[in-house]
Design a protein around this motif. Structure first.
Motif, PDB file in Angstrom:
ATOM      1  N   GLU A 253     -56.937-108.865  10.427  1.00  0.00           N
ATOM      2  CA  GLU A 253     -57.694-107.953   9.579  1.00  0.00           C
ATOM      3  C   GLU A 253     -58.960-107.487  10.304  1.00  0.00           C
ATOM      4  O   GLU A 253     -59.515-108.222  11.114  1.00  0.00           O
ATOM      5  CB  GLU A 253     -58.091-108.649   8.278  1.00  0.00           C
ATOM      6  CG  GLU A 253     -56.894-108.983   7.414  1.00  0.00           C
ATOM      7  CD  GLU A 253     -57.335-109.627   6.113  1.00  0.00           C
ATOM      8  OE1 GLU A 253     -58.524-109.565   5.778  1.00  0.00           O
ATOM      9  OE2 GLU A 253     -56.462-110.170   5.438  1.00  0.00           O
ATOM     10  N   PRO A 254     -59.416-106.295  10.011  1.00  0.00           N
ATOM     11  CA  PRO A 254     -60.665-105.839  10.612  1.00  0.00           C
ATOM     12  C   PRO A 254     -61.839-106.665  10.088  1.00  0.00           C
ATOM     13  O   PRO A 254     -61.772-107.214   8.988  1.00  0.00           O
ATOM     14  CB  PRO A 254     -60.775-104.383  10.183  1.00  0.00           C
ATOM     15  CG  PRO A 254     -59.888-104.235   9.018  1.00  0.00           C
ATOM     16  CD  PRO A 254     -58.819-105.282   9.144  1.00  0.00           C
TER      17      PRO A 254
ATOM     18  N   GLU B  23     -70.028-108.827   9.178  1.00  0.00           N
ATOM     19  CA  GLU B  23     -69.692-109.319  10.507  1.00  0.00           C
ATOM     20  C   GLU B  23     -69.872-108.220  11.553  1.00  0.00           C
ATOM     21  O   GLU B  23     -70.324-108.469  12.666  1.00  0.00           O
ATOM     22  CB  GLU B  23     -68.252-109.832  10.549  1.00  0.00           C
ATOM     23  CG  GLU B  23     -68.029-111.107   9.791  1.00  0.00           C
ATOM     24  CD  GLU B  23     -66.565-111.507   9.792  1.00  0.00           C
ATOM     25  OE1 GLU B  23     -65.746-110.790  10.441  1.00  0.00           O
ATOM     26  OE2 GLU B  23     -66.236-112.505   9.156  1.00  0.00           O
ATOM     27  N   ALA B  24     -69.506-107.020  11.197  1.00  0.00           N
ATOM     28  CA  ALA B  24     -69.632-105.917  12.143  1.00  0.00           C
ATOM     29  C   ALA B  24     -71.091-105.616  12.444  1.00  0.00           C
ATOM     30  O   ALA B  24     -71.447-105.247  13.558  1.00  0.00           O
ATOM     31  CB  ALA B  24     -68.948-104.671  11.602  1.00  0.00           C
ATOM     32  N   ASN B  25     -71.986-105.789  11.476  1.00  0.00           N
ATOM     33  CA  ASN B  25     -73.406-105.528  11.692  1.00  0.00           C
ATOM     34  C   ASN B  25     -74.066-106.620  12.520  1.00  0.00           C
ATOM     35  O   ASN B  25     -75.122-106.388  13.116  1.00  0.00           O
ATOM     36  CB  ASN B  25     -74.139-105.375  10.360  1.00  0.00           C
ATOM     37  CG  ASN B  25     -73.907-104.001   9.761  1.00  0.00           C
ATOM     38  OD1 ASN B  25     -73.543-103.068  10.464  1.00  0.00           O
ATOM     39  ND2 ASN B  25     -74.105-103.893   8.459  1.00  0.00           N
ATOM     40  N   ARG B  26     -73.520-107.833  12.565  1.00  0.00           N
ATOM     41  CA  ARG B  26     -74.105-108.925  13.351  1.00  0.00           C
ATOM     42  C   ARG B  26     -73.885-108.727  14.852  1.00  0.00           C
ATOM     43  O   ARG B  26     -74.674-109.195  15.642  1.00  0.00           O
ATOM     44  CB  ARG B  26     -73.486-110.263  12.930  1.00  0.00           C
ATOM     45  CG  ARG B  26     -74.117-110.782  11.654  1.00  0.00           C
ATOM     46  CD  ARG B  26     -73.613-112.155  11.358  1.00  0.00           C
ATOM     47  NE  ARG B  26     -72.648-112.003  10.261  1.00  0.00           N
ATOM     48  CZ  ARG B  26     -71.676-112.823   9.985  1.00  0.00           C
ATOM     49  NH1 ARG B  26     -71.478-113.883  10.720  1.00  0.00           N
ATOM     50  NH2 ARG B  26     -70.878-112.602   8.987  1.00  0.00           N
TER      51      ARG B  26
END
Length: 179
Positions: free
Chosen positions: A2-3, A8-11
């Motif tokens: 899964e993406p 999580e993407a901002n970290r």
């Protein structure tokens, strides 16, 4: 798989898509958005122009200092000099007269000629009559066996007929354009 979630993407730091582009170049990018289509395309058809001015040394004493004179657009003024009585030059423009053609250059349309009979400048009146081309085509179609009225079609086609030019004033024949 899964993406990653939004958190999580901002970290994780973002990866530049172009080579040589780093965070310093991103920080120096302009913060204003690009202009809209209307702002980018719209141009004022009547731009504001500054009025012409004449230096104070060239203003004649008879004129007030606040009057602005443009020597190229003022009729009757020459180089800012004024006189008590000025003449305006009037230019009369006329259209050229139509040039008549010789009768031998007439075709199947009306033309402007000087009538050889009455010497008036006239536009010819045209009538169409079956000529040699129409009769030869009619005969050829009849010999081919098309006799049930089909052979008469060339007699009715304007492109197969001769054009007879007449003067509308004296009603005399001026020229015949033969096919």
């Amino acid at each position: 798989m899964e993406p990653p979630s939004y958190e999580e993407a901002n970290r994780h730091p973002s990866i530049p898509s172009r080579v040589g582009l780093n965070n310093e170049n991103l920080a120096s990018a302009p913060s204003t958005p690009p202009p809209t289509y209307r702002e980018a395309v719209h141009q004022d058809p009547f731009p504001v122009l500054t009025p012409p001015s004449v230096p104070a040394a060239e203003v004649p004493p008879s004129q007030p200092a606040e009057v602005t004179v443009h020597p190229l657009t003022q009729i009757g003024r020459r180089g800012g000099a004024s006189s008590s009585r000025q003449t305006q030059s009037v230019v009369v423009v006329s259209q050229p007269q139509p040039v008549p053609i010789v009768p031998t250059s007439l075709i199947d349309a009306p033309g402007l000629i000087r009538c050889p009979h009455c010497q008036h400048l006239v536009t010819t009146k045209v009538t169409y009559k079956p000529g040699c081309a129409a009769w030869c085509s009619c005969t050829l179609l009849a010999l081919m066996g098309l006799i049930c009225g089909i052979c008469l079609i060339p007699l009715m086609l304007r492109r197969m007929q001769d054009a007879h030019h007449y003067c509308p004033d004296c009603e005399k024949k001026v020229y015949v354009y033969k096919r």
